[in-house]
Design an enzyme around this catalytic site. Sequence first.
Site, PDB file in Angstrom:
ATOM      1  CG  HIS A 103      78.046 -48.648 -20.585  1.00 58.25           C
ATOM      2  ND1 HIS A 103      79.340 -48.834 -20.987  1.00 58.25           N
ATOM      3  CD2 HIS A 103      77.428 -48.056 -21.634  1.00 58.25           C
ATOM      4  CE1 HIS A 103      79.503 -48.362 -22.204  1.00 58.25           C
ATOM      5  NE2 HIS A 103      78.353 -47.887 -22.610  1.00 58.25           N
ATOM      6  CG  ASN A 104      77.433 -44.973 -18.098  1.00 60.33           C
ATOM      7  OD1 ASN A 104      77.923 -45.354 -17.040  1.00 60.33           O
ATOM      8  ND2 ASN A 104      78.169 -44.779 -19.191  1.00 60.33           N
TER       9      ASN A 104
END
Length: 337
Positions: A251-252
Amino acid sequence: MVDGRFYKNNGPFTLAKVAEICGAKLEDEGKAGVEIKELSTISRAGEGDICFFYDRKKKASGAEIKATACVTTAELAEFVADGVIKLISDNPHLGFVKLNYAMYTEILPKPEICKTAVIAPSAKIGEGCYIGDYAVIGENAKIGDGCIIEPHAVIGHDCEIGSHCRIGSHANIMHCQMGNNCYIYGGARIGWDGFGFMMIAGAHKRIPQLGRVIIGNDVEVGANACIDRGALDDTVIGDGCRIDDLVMVAHNNKLGRGCILVSQTGIAGSCEFGDYVVCGGQVGLADHLKVGTGAQIAAQSGIMRDVEPGAVVMGSPAVPIKDFMRQVSFIQKAVKK
């Protein structure tokens, strides 16, 4: 030899046409009308075939060529067997790719929506699409023109898929906006929860993952690769990226343009890549790192700190490649003592 059941052969091509496609010069112009039916490897090429010979380390194999014609360099031409028609090129490898594209076309399904596909009433499907058996397209999803959605693929609600994309069989896409001309291979998982937990009252509690996955244009994501959606910010895959099978993008993470991630690379959360970063197989990165534009990370390296633009690193923990080679040399000398 290429199996004609799976690929359409657009030939035969004359050697004059082959030379034009490959950007090569036919050594004997009198052979311009000779026809080539197949593209083949050096070891398997025979009459009617063309092969490509550009590995200087394997000069001896040139004498074994039995193809009708061979694309090679001026340096290696003298090693090609007698009787083989030679085409001279500054870059035979590039010529191989160009001729491959010209001579063969993958056999793809014709536009249709199969009866067993499940498409939400609010979904919008572009013109000329193929939607395979048992594919599922959720509410308010948008599919651009000319897309191929293979059997059992799942496109979640409100996802947006650009034009001329191909979503492989059993691929699953959620919380995603995707550009044009992307190819998501079978079994890939895009947009599922990132791996985020917090210890609360002695138990691991899931942290909500509220971001998306944003994929640019002309991106390929390999079979069974996973790209998690962001926790709050988005996970971003830049234009032209190539992500191999079994890669994990957490994620991210944010990848710039043209990055290459080879199989089994794993990137922990919130890393930022510049453009044209290359990660060899089984590279691992800790979270919250920055990797500069043009950096190259050798296979099985472990990255624990930021990597400068243009750096070439290797090892675990990774160091500049020259330092790694010195370490190996030192150890080898120490063992011999």
